[in-house]
Scaffold this active site. Structure first.
Site, short mmCIF file in Angstrom:
data_model
loop_
_atom_site.label_atom_id
_atom_site.label_comp_id
_atom_site.label_asym_id
_atom_site.label_seq_id
_atom_site.Cartn_x
_atom_site.Cartn_y
_atom_site.Cartn_z
N ASP A 9 0.82 -1.14 0.03
CA ASP A 9 0.01 -0.12 0.13
C ASP A 9 0.84 1.28 0.00
O ASP A 9 1.97 1.06 0.28
CB ASP A 9 -0.87 -0.12 1.22
CG ASP A 9 -1.63 1.42 1.57
OD1 ASP A 9 -2.11 1.79 0.47
OD2 ASP A 9 -1.56 1.77 2.50
N ASP A 11 -0.05 4.96 0.84
CA ASP A 11 -0.24 6.00 1.91
C ASP A 11 -0.11 5.27 3.35
O ASP A 11 -0.93 4.37 3.47
CB ASP A 11 -1.64 6.69 1.85
CG ASP A 11 -1.83 7.48 0.64
OD1 ASP A 11 -1.02 8.37 0.44
OD2 ASP A 11 -2.66 7.28 -0.27
N ASN A 118 -3.54 9.66 -7.03
CA ASN A 118 -2.27 10.29 -6.83
C ASN A 118 -1.02 9.49 -7.00
O ASN A 118 0.23 10.22 -6.46
CB ASN A 118 -2.42 11.35 -5.97
CG ASN A 118 -3.36 12.50 -6.13
OD1 ASN A 118 -3.60 12.98 -7.13
ND2 ASN A 118 -4.37 12.64 -4.88
N ASP A 170 -1.42 -0.47 6.15
CA ASP A 170 -1.55 0.23 7.48
C ASP A 170 -3.14 0.40 7.92
O ASP A 170 -3.43 1.01 8.77
CB ASP A 170 -0.89 1.63 7.43
CG ASP A 170 -1.55 2.56 6.53
OD1 ASP A 170 -2.20 2.29 5.16
OD2 ASP A 170 -1.82 3.92 6.99
#
Ligand code: G6P
Ligand code: MG
Length: 217
Positions: A9, A11, A118, A170
Site C-alpha cells: 500500500d 499512503d 495520486n 496500514d
C-alpha cells in the site's frame, strides 16, 4: 510457502501522506459543518476519495447532489496536492526504501496496491517509481478496498497468484482486502486496528527480508 513478491500500500506504508489527507479532509469537513477528528480519520484510511467523502457526509447526516460531491472532492484534492507539492525522498517512511532494495536484490517482485489516484505523482516525487514491477492505483480499479480487486490486479500483473504474494497495509480496510483476496498480510502500525493481519509491525526500521521469510516459513 515461498514468497515471490510483495505488494505495498502507499499512503501510510511507503510515505507518511496520511497526515496530509487528514488535514485536507478536516478543512473540508469544517467547511461543511462536520466535526472530524483524528479517530474519524483512522476509519477513512485506505478508502477511496469518494468513499471517504461519503463517510464524512454520513457523519454530518448530510445529503448532497452529485455535482456538489464532485466539487467537494475536487476541492479536497486540490488542497491535498498543495500539501504534497513539496514532498521529497525525505518523507519515505524509515526503512521501507532499504526493504524494497533488499527484495529487488533477492530477485523478488515489487508492486503497489493503492487506492490513491495520486500514486504515480507521489512515487515520482519520492523517486521510487522505477522500483515497481506493477502499479495498481485508484485509477485502475472499479471497487476500492476492502474489496480485494487492487491486490488481485497487482498479483495478476506480475503473473503470480495471491498465495505467492505478501501485502503490506496500514489500514484495516486494506488488511481485509488482502486477507479476503487470499494474500498473506503484514499490518503496519498498531495491532488494535489491524488484527486481521497475519502479524503487525510498527514499521520497517527493524524489519528485514529475513524476518519476513522466518515469519512465513
Ligand atoms: C489512500 C488513503 C486514503 C485516500 C485514498 C484516495 O488509500 O489511505 O486516505 O482517501 O488513498 O487517495 P487520493 O489521493 O486518490 O485522494
Ligand atoms: Mg494506507
Amino acid at each position: 510457502m515461498s514468497i515471490k513478491a510483495c505488494i505495498f500500500d502507499m499512503d501510510g506504508v511507503i510515505v507518511d501522506s496520511a497526515k496530509y489527507h487528514f488535514v485536507a479532509w478536516q478543512e473540508l469537513a469544517k467547511e461543511i459543518g462536520v466535526k472530524f477528528t483524528e479517530h474519524d480519520n483512522e476509519q477513512l484510511k485506505g478508502l477511496s476519495r469518494v468513499d471517504s467523502l461519503e463517510r464524512i457526509l454520513k457523519m454530518g447526516n448530510l445529503h448532497l447532489d452529485n455535482d456538489t460531491k464532485l466539487a467537494l472532492m475536487d476541492k479536497k484534492n486540490q488542497s491535498y496536492l498543495q500539501y504534497i507539492s513539496s514532498m521529497n525522498e525525505e518523507e519515505i517512511l524509515p526503512g521501507v526504501g532499504e526493504f524494497i532494495d533488499e527484495l529487488m536484490a533477492a530477485g523478488m517482485k515489487v508492486a503497489l496496491g493503492s487506492s490513491s489516484r495520486n500514486a504515480t505523482v507521489i512515487l515520482e516525487r519520492i523517486k521510487l517509481l522505477s522500483k515497481f514491477d506493477a502499479i495498481i492505483d485508484g485509477n485502475k480499479v472499479t471497487f476500492s478496498k476492502p474489496d480485494p480487486e487492487v491486490f488481485l490486479k497487482g498479483a495478476e500483473a506480475m503473473g503470480l497468484k495471491p498465495k505467492d504474494c505478501v501485502v503490506f497495509e496500514d489500514a484495516s480496510a486494506g488488511v481485509k482486502a488482502a486477507i479476503d483476496g487470499g494474500f498473506r498480510c503484514v499490518g503496519i502500525g498498531e495491532e488494535q486496528h489491524l488484527n486481521q493481519a497475519n502479524f503487525v509491525i510498527p514499521g520497517f526500521q527493524d524489519f528485514r527480508l529475513n524476518d519476513l521469510i522466518q515469519r512465513f516459513k
